[in-house]
Design a protein around this motif. Structure first.
Motif, mmCIF file in Angstrom:
data_model
loop_
_atom_site.group_PDB
_atom_site.id
_atom_site.type_symbol
_atom_site.label_atom_id
_atom_site.label_comp_id
_atom_site.label_asym_id
_atom_site.label_seq_id
_atom_site.Cartn_x
_atom_site.Cartn_y
_atom_site.Cartn_z
ATOM 1 N N GLN A 21 0.858 -1.183 0.000
ATOM 2 C CA GLN A 21 0.000 0.000 0.000
ATOM 3 C C GLN A 21 0.895 1.233 0.000
ATOM 4 O OE1 GLN A 21 -2.783 -0.019 3.216
ATOM 5 N NE2 GLN A 21 -3.539 2.038 2.761
ATOM 6 N N ASN A 52 1.181 5.403 0.201
ATOM 7 C CA ASN A 52 0.522 6.636 0.635
ATOM 8 C C ASN A 52 1.490 7.800 0.459
ATOM 9 O OD1 ASN A 52 -1.826 5.236 1.939
ATOM 10 N ND2 ASN A 52 -0.178 4.419 3.181
ATOM 11 N N ARG A 85 1.655 -7.659 4.504
ATOM 12 C CA ARG A 85 1.473 -6.343 3.902
ATOM 13 C C ARG A 85 2.684 -5.464 4.172
ATOM 14 N NH1 ARG A 85 -3.515 -3.818 6.200
ATOM 15 N NH2 ARG A 85 -2.228 -2.751 7.705
ATOM 16 N N GLU A 126 3.323 -1.243 4.103
ATOM 17 C CA GLU A 126 2.773 0.097 3.904
ATOM 18 C C GLU A 126 3.931 1.049 3.666
ATOM 19 O OE1 GLU A 126 -0.201 1.630 6.520
ATOM 20 O OE2 GLU A 126 -0.940 -0.384 6.978
#
Length: 139
Positions: free
Chosen positions: A4, A6, A38, A40
């Motif tokens: 992910q 950002n 995961r 991030e």
């Protein structure tokens, strides 16, 4: 492994940027793919519109299966240097974590890596040296 990406308001997010970050992270950490749920990635320009040295910050947080998250941060003067630096730091942190797990399990690999099974790998040589010293002390 889910990745992910950002970014803050000062770094324009785009499909190309996210794809590049994902490819960088995947290629650097591919040997841990089965061990992570995961990752991030947080990219931030700490000075906003003002220029400055090392003002791009990249934080990566990996979530190893069954373990606490591991977070690293790297600051650099460019976006690619910040992302690359954080990926390398995360690779080292994960190697440290999984290396500790391997040693606790008596040398059994916590990750499936073909290099670890190679008799000439540094881990195999260190383990062999450790076992020889252990035999000498207790043998």
């Amino acid at each position: 492994m889910q990745i992910q990406v950002n970014s803050d308001n000062h770094i324009e997010s785009s499909v190309r940027l996210e794809e590049w970050v994902r490819n960088t992270v995947e290629s650097t950490l591919e040997r841990y793919e089965e061990d992570l749920t995961r990752i991030e990635v947080h990219i931030q320009d700490e000075n906003g519109d003002k220029p400055g040295p090392h003002d791009i910050r990249c934080q990566m947080e990996a979530r190893p299966k069954g373990h606490q998250p591991i977070s690293v941060t790297h600051k650099a003067s460019s976006l690619d240097m910040a992302v690359d630096g954080a990926a390398v730091k995360l690779d080292h942190a994960l190697e440290h974590l999984f290396g500790k797990l391997r040693s606790k399990r008596g040398g059994v690999s916590a990750i499936s890596n073909t290099k670890d099974s190679d008799a000439e790998s540094p881990d195999a040589l260190l383990q062999e040296e450790f076992l020889e010293k252990d035999d000498a002390l207790h043998g």
